[in-house]
Design an enzyme around this catalytic site. Structure first.
Site, short mmCIF file in Angstrom:
data_model
loop_
_atom_site.label_atom_id
_atom_site.label_comp_id
_atom_site.label_asym_id
_atom_site.label_seq_id
_atom_site.Cartn_x
_atom_site.Cartn_y
_atom_site.Cartn_z
N ARG A 162 1.40 -1.25 -0.03
CA ARG A 162 0.37 -0.19 -0.47
C ARG A 162 0.94 1.30 0.27
O ARG A 162 1.76 1.27 1.05
CB ARG A 162 -0.48 0.13 1.53
CG ARG A 162 -0.98 1.11 1.39
CD ARG A 162 -2.92 1.24 2.25
NE ARG A 162 -3.62 0.42 1.95
CZ ARG A 162 -5.17 0.92 2.93
NH1 ARG A 162 -4.85 0.67 3.95
NH2 ARG A 162 -6.07 -0.36 2.28
N HIS B 207 -7.29 0.62 -6.10
CA HIS B 207 -7.93 -0.05 -4.98
C HIS B 207 -8.57 -1.80 -5.55
O HIS B 207 -9.33 -1.87 -4.97
CB HIS B 207 -8.49 0.27 -4.14
CG HIS B 207 -8.64 0.46 -2.53
ND1 HIS B 207 -7.38 -0.76 -2.09
CD2 HIS B 207 -8.96 0.13 -1.83
CE1 HIS B 207 -7.96 -1.45 -1.18
NE2 HIS B 207 -8.07 -0.58 -0.73
N GLN C 97 -9.93 -4.21 -3.14
CA GLN C 97 -11.55 -3.88 -2.15
C GLN C 97 -12.42 -4.08 -3.44
O GLN C 97 -13.36 -4.52 -3.45
CB GLN C 97 -11.21 -2.17 -1.72
CG GLN C 97 -12.42 -1.69 -1.44
CD GLN C 97 -12.85 -2.41 -0.54
OE1 GLN C 97 -11.80 -2.74 0.31
NE2 GLN C 97 -14.33 -2.92 0.10
N ASP D 162 -17.35 6.60 -1.11
CA ASP D 162 -16.00 5.99 -0.13
C ASP D 162 -16.45 7.54 0.30
O ASP D 162 -16.70 9.01 0.31
CB ASP D 162 -15.49 6.24 -1.17
CG ASP D 162 -13.81 5.66 -1.26
OD1 ASP D 162 -13.15 5.62 0.78
OD2 ASP D 162 -13.21 6.01 -1.72
N CYS E 207 -16.25 0.64 1.07
CA CYS E 207 -15.03 0.51 1.52
C CYS E 207 -14.44 1.00 2.66
O CYS E 207 -13.62 -0.14 3.85
CB CYS E 207 -13.68 1.31 0.47
SG CYS E 207 -13.88 2.95 0.31
N ARG F 38 -13.41 -8.90 2.06
CA ARG F 38 -11.57 -9.36 1.59
C ARG F 38 -10.49 -10.54 1.74
O ARG F 38 -9.77 -10.12 1.29
CB ARG F 38 -11.25 -8.01 2.73
CG ARG F 38 -11.74 -6.42 2.26
CD ARG F 38 -11.43 -6.02 0.85
NE ARG F 38 -9.89 -5.64 0.54
CZ ARG F 38 -9.33 -4.36 1.02
NH1 ARG F 38 -10.16 -3.66 1.80
NH2 ARG F 38 -7.86 -4.25 0.47
N1 NVA Z 1 -10.08 6.56 -0.74
C1 NVA Z 1 -9.99 5.93 0.17
C2 NVA Z 1 -10.37 4.61 0.30
C3 NVA Z 1 -9.88 3.96 1.75
C4 NVA Z 1 -9.99 2.66 1.92
C5 NVA Z 1 -8.21 6.31 -0.08
O1 NVA Z 1 -7.58 6.46 -0.75
O2 NVA Z 1 -8.10 7.53 1.51
#
Ligand code: NVA
Length: 314
Positions: free
Chosen positions: A101, A128, A131, A231, A271, A299
């Protein structure tokens, strides 16, 4: 040739289906596949905060017979203390796969270019994909299951409202199009999906029977949809812009009024983490249409399936 999942369309439509079907097998029997027996190690590296991703990957790697090794990006300082290629050469010789990540997509691509083990995107600024695999799995599970013809996704509509320029929106476009879904993004001007992602999703949809729509009217995006997702308005790394990232999104809040435009049986996805009263109301996320806890559990199953699938090809 080592396979990676750096963005959603690193899988073909057929391969995405294979991963989702394997996830259904692994959800029914959590120990059905043990490709990491040994145990072989998998590095799970975090340059941004995490809860679900660390939990689901570490639990999943253990259930696949392996040993997760969590690397704290604040300590490793990849790209600062030493270059991404140097880190890649060190880690790549000791583990069976790398899960990362991080911020820029280019960092992940550089890592993948310097290792001979699968690299998995556990969220970047741009995508992502893990997810979205979980979300597709959750929709299939809730709306028709996994028939012999594959997960029941093709021809269904998937709406996302909120920040159309973030990682989730981009992954919904690519992943949803691969699944043959009608993907609709409802987002304000200034926060619309990147043109290249939109073009790529449109091209994929033309081959899978899906479609792509971007609307600035959230009701148009949600109309009749089988699934509705949102989100946070402030993604990780954007905390400094919190003040300006509120007003443009208020009309896109996923509330009961907006949800009423979806299909009566529509499921609601998020998410997480969720900010109740901002991008989604408590009434909706804690209400009967919400499948967010299944989505979070899934997940685990999809990522195990993905790792097993990639390792079979490594
Ligand atoms: N768009 C959000 C997703 C978190 C799982 C972020 O990047 O923080």
């Amino acid at each position: 040739m080592t396979r990676h999942l750096l963005r959603d369309d690193d899988l073909t439509s057929a391969e995405q289906r294979e991963v989702l079907e394997l996830a259904a097998t692994l959800k029914a029997d959590r120990f059905a596949r043990r490709p990491l027996e040994g145990p072989r190690a998998v590095a799970v590296i975090f340059d941004k905060p995490t809860l679900r991703t660390q939990l689901s990957f570490t639990v999943g790697i253990a259930e696949l017979g392996g040993q997760p090794v969590v690397v704290d990006g604040n300590l490793a300082k990849i790209g600062v203390r030493e270059s991404v290629p140097d880190v890649a050469r060190v880690i790549g010789r000791q583990v069976a796969a790398i899960v990362w990540r991080t911020f820029e997509q280019a960092r992940l691509e550089e890592m993948a270019a310097h290792v001979e083990v699968p690299v998995v995107n556990a969220l970047t600024d741009d995508y992502h994909p893990c997810q979205v695999l979980a979300d597709l799995f959750t929709v299939a599970e809730r709306t028709g299951g996994f028939a012999s013809s594959g997960p029941a996704l093709a021809g269904r509509s998937f709406a996302y409202v909120g920040d159309g320029a973030n990682n989730m929106a981009h992954s919904y476009l690519l992943g949803g199009a691969l699944a043959g879904m009608d993907v609709r993004i409802g987002a304000p001007d200034g926060y619309l999906p990147r043109t290249d992602v939109l073009e790529r999703a449109t091209a994929i949809a033309a081959t899978t029977g899906g479609s792509v729509l971007v609307a600035t009217d959230p009701r148009e995006a949600v109309a009749g949809a089988s699934a509705v997702a949102t989100d946070t308005w402030v993604s990780m790394g954007q905390e400094g812009q919190s003040a300006e990232r509120e007003a443009p999104f208020v009309p896109y809040q996923l509330n009961a009024e907006l949800l009423a435009h979806a299909a009566p049986s529509a499921v609601v996805l998020h998410c997480l983490p969720a900010y109740r009263g901002k991008e989604i109301t408590a009434e909706v996320i804690d209400g009967p249409a919400s499948v967010v806890w299944d989505e979070a559990e899934n997940r685990l199953h999809v990522q195990k399936a993905l790792l097993a699938w990639l390792l079979e090809r490594a």
